[in-house]
Write a protein that holds these residues in place. Sequence first.
Motif, short mmCIF file in Angstrom:
data_model
loop_
_atom_site.label_atom_id
_atom_site.label_comp_id
_atom_site.label_asym_id
_atom_site.label_seq_id
_atom_site.Cartn_x
_atom_site.Cartn_y
_atom_site.Cartn_z
N SER A 51 0.80 -1.23 0.00
CA SER A 51 0.00 0.00 0.00
C SER A 51 0.83 1.27 0.00
O SER A 51 0.30 2.36 -0.17
CB SER A 51 -0.94 0.00 1.20
OG SER A 51 -0.20 -0.15 2.41
N THR A 95 -5.08 -8.57 -3.33
CA THR A 95 -5.29 -7.60 -2.26
C THR A 95 -6.52 -7.96 -1.44
O THR A 95 -7.29 -8.86 -1.82
CB THR A 95 -5.53 -6.22 -2.86
OG1 THR A 95 -6.76 -6.28 -3.63
CG2 THR A 95 -4.40 -5.80 -3.77
N PRO A 96 -6.77 -7.25 -0.35
CA PRO A 96 -8.09 -7.33 0.28
C PRO A 96 -9.20 -6.98 -0.71
O PRO A 96 -8.97 -6.27 -1.71
CB PRO A 96 -8.00 -6.31 1.43
CG PRO A 96 -6.54 -6.32 1.80
CD PRO A 96 -5.82 -6.48 0.48
N HIS A 98 -11.73 -5.00 -1.08
CA HIS A 98 -12.19 -3.67 -1.49
C HIS A 98 -11.33 -3.04 -2.57
O HIS A 98 -11.75 -2.07 -3.21
CB HIS A 98 -12.24 -2.73 -0.27
CG HIS A 98 -10.90 -2.33 0.27
ND1 HIS A 98 -10.00 -3.25 0.79
CD2 HIS A 98 -10.30 -1.12 0.37
CE1 HIS A 98 -8.91 -2.62 1.19
NE2 HIS A 98 -9.07 -1.32 0.94
N SER A 122 -16.08 -6.31 -3.17
CA SER A 122 -16.64 -6.24 -1.82
C SER A 122 -18.13 -5.98 -1.80
O SER A 122 -18.75 -6.03 -0.73
CB SER A 122 -15.91 -5.17 -1.01
OG SER A 122 -16.04 -3.90 -1.62
N GLU A 185 -8.19 -10.77 15.61
CA GLU A 185 -8.03 -9.49 14.92
C GLU A 185 -7.65 -8.38 15.89
O GLU A 185 -7.01 -7.39 15.50
CB GLU A 185 -9.31 -9.12 14.16
CG GLU A 185 -10.55 -8.88 15.00
CD GLU A 185 -11.38 -10.14 15.21
OE1 GLU A 185 -12.60 -10.01 15.38
OE2 GLU A 185 -10.79 -11.25 15.20
N LYS A 190 -2.54 -9.62 10.78
CA LYS A 190 -2.86 -9.00 9.50
C LYS A 190 -3.99 -9.69 8.75
O LYS A 190 -4.92 -9.03 8.25
CB LYS A 190 -1.59 -8.95 8.63
CG LYS A 190 -1.77 -8.28 7.29
CD LYS A 190 -0.45 -8.21 6.53
CE LYS A 190 -0.63 -7.54 5.18
NZ LYS A 190 0.66 -7.43 4.44
N TRP A 194 -8.08 -7.52 8.24
CA TRP A 194 -8.85 -7.06 7.08
C TRP A 194 -10.06 -7.94 6.80
O TRP A 194 -11.09 -7.46 6.31
CB TRP A 194 -7.95 -6.91 5.85
CG TRP A 194 -7.54 -8.14 5.10
CD1 TRP A 194 -6.36 -8.79 5.15
CD2 TRP A 194 -8.32 -8.85 4.11
NE1 TRP A 194 -6.33 -9.87 4.29
CE2 TRP A 194 -7.52 -9.92 3.65
CE3 TRP A 194 -9.61 -8.69 3.59
CZ2 TRP A 194 -7.97 -10.82 2.68
CZ3 TRP A 194 -10.06 -9.59 2.62
CH2 TRP A 194 -9.25 -10.64 2.18
N ARG A 195 -9.95 -9.24 7.13
CA ARG A 195 -11.08 -10.13 6.87
C ARG A 195 -12.28 -9.85 7.79
O ARG A 195 -13.39 -10.27 7.48
CB ARG A 195 -10.64 -11.59 7.00
CG ARG A 195 -9.87 -12.08 5.79
CD ARG A 195 -9.39 -13.52 5.97
NE ARG A 195 -8.87 -14.08 4.74
CZ ARG A 195 -7.65 -13.89 4.27
NH1 ARG A 195 -6.80 -13.14 4.98
NH2 ARG A 195 -7.26 -14.43 3.13
N ASP A 197 -13.01 -6.68 8.81
CA ASP A 197 -13.28 -5.25 8.64
C ASP A 197 -14.24 -5.05 7.47
O ASP A 197 -13.88 -5.31 6.32
CB ASP A 197 -11.97 -4.51 8.37
CG ASP A 197 -12.16 -3.02 8.14
OD1 ASP A 197 -13.30 -2.52 8.30
OD2 ASP A 197 -11.17 -2.35 7.78
N GLN A 200 -13.00 -3.29 4.28
CA GLN A 200 -12.06 -4.00 3.40
C GLN A 200 -12.65 -5.29 2.85
O GLN A 200 -12.38 -5.67 1.70
CB GLN A 200 -10.77 -4.32 4.15
CG GLN A 200 -10.01 -3.10 4.62
CD GLN A 200 -8.69 -3.48 5.26
OE1 GLN A 200 -7.73 -3.85 4.58
NE2 GLN A 200 -8.63 -3.37 6.58
N SER A 201 -13.42 -5.99 3.65
CA SER A 201 -13.92 -7.31 3.27
C SER A 201 -15.26 -7.24 2.54
O SER A 201 -15.54 -8.06 1.67
CB SER A 201 -14.05 -8.19 4.51
OG SER A 201 -14.36 -9.51 4.16
#
Length: 390
Positions: A51, A95-96, A98, A122, A185, A190, A194-195, A197, A200-201
């Motif tokens: 990022s 990436t995640p 999103h 997402s 989390e 890591k 994100w998984r 959130d 992001q998810s």
Amino acid sequence: MAIEASKSEQRAARIRFGMVGGGQGAFIGAVHRMAARLDDQYDLVAGALSSTPEKSLASGRDLGLDPDRCYGSFQEMADKESARADGIEAVSIVTPNHVHFAAAKAFLEKGIHVICDKPLTSNLEDAKALKAIADKANALFILTHNYTGYPMVRHARELVASGALGDIRLVHMEYPQDWLAEPVEQTGAKQAVWRTDPAQSGAGGSTGDIGTHAYNLGSFISGLELDELAADVHTFVEGRRLDDNAHVMLRFKGGAKGMLWCSQVATGHENGLKVRIYGTKAGIEWTQADPNYLWFTRLGEPKQLITRGGAGAGAAAARVTRIPSGHPEGYLEAFATIYTEAAHAIHAAKSGAAVDPAVVYPTVDDGVKGVAFVEACIASSKQNGGWVKV
């Protein structure tokens, strides 16, 4: 003196590819790189691996990339690589969730083939928009539902398509894990951060992360299309913002029924993906933890164990089998099959040739269905498990 092969006999050059995400500390990026290398079809030559420009450069150096091709953003990579004579021909997006939409859009619009991790996006709005872009692009879109690459999954699909099971009545899928049984989390892990959130998810936790895999696999093998579902989606771990368990009843077009259970709080399960399909003539059962075996049972007859590379395994399994029976193939080989199928399609696109009909890989359409499944599960659960059209 060795006889020089004619141009038509020479193997196609390796596909130059880049990667978005997958830098230091990432799990799935390393898996994608190993999968791409296994059948010697790709060369990783560029990346926007993190990022920030600094992290991307450090990650690129770890992988031996030219520093000039370690980019600070995916847009910079799309712009500069598409302008190079030796630029990337394909990109892996790892990436995640999103980030998937914007990154895939950037490369598709440059005519660069996209190999994207699941779920597609997402949210469903972005998924449909990405499909529209992919449909118009002069580039392929491959979604890495890697479990469809297992030889015995291919054989199971072939059995269903041949009519060996008769009319399909029941499709049962389950995917239990236990790695989120505690609020990991909150420790800053890591992969968990994100998984869990929503930003992001997306709307789904376990439904998006592993439920989409189970749903895709059941659909891939059975060939059925989902009509509606009723879901009980729940979060067991206090303070978690997304679901960590779901039970889903399924109604397929044509009358077949199904059930799907996905959980990341099922203590004692590491990665328990399993599919069972029952028809009027026979049933099949496949477990990802023991992937070289497929159980096939005709009505009124003893159970039959079909092994990868062994007697009874068909052509669909044979074409994605690398080593003799008795030597286990697993997760990385299945993942590599998706990359190699993509390579076949990319080489065909470059030459203008028709793709071999045996080549199979998940597409943007499968991705849209996966995101629609997640959003339908969430909508149904909010209605106390009411039936929702997909």
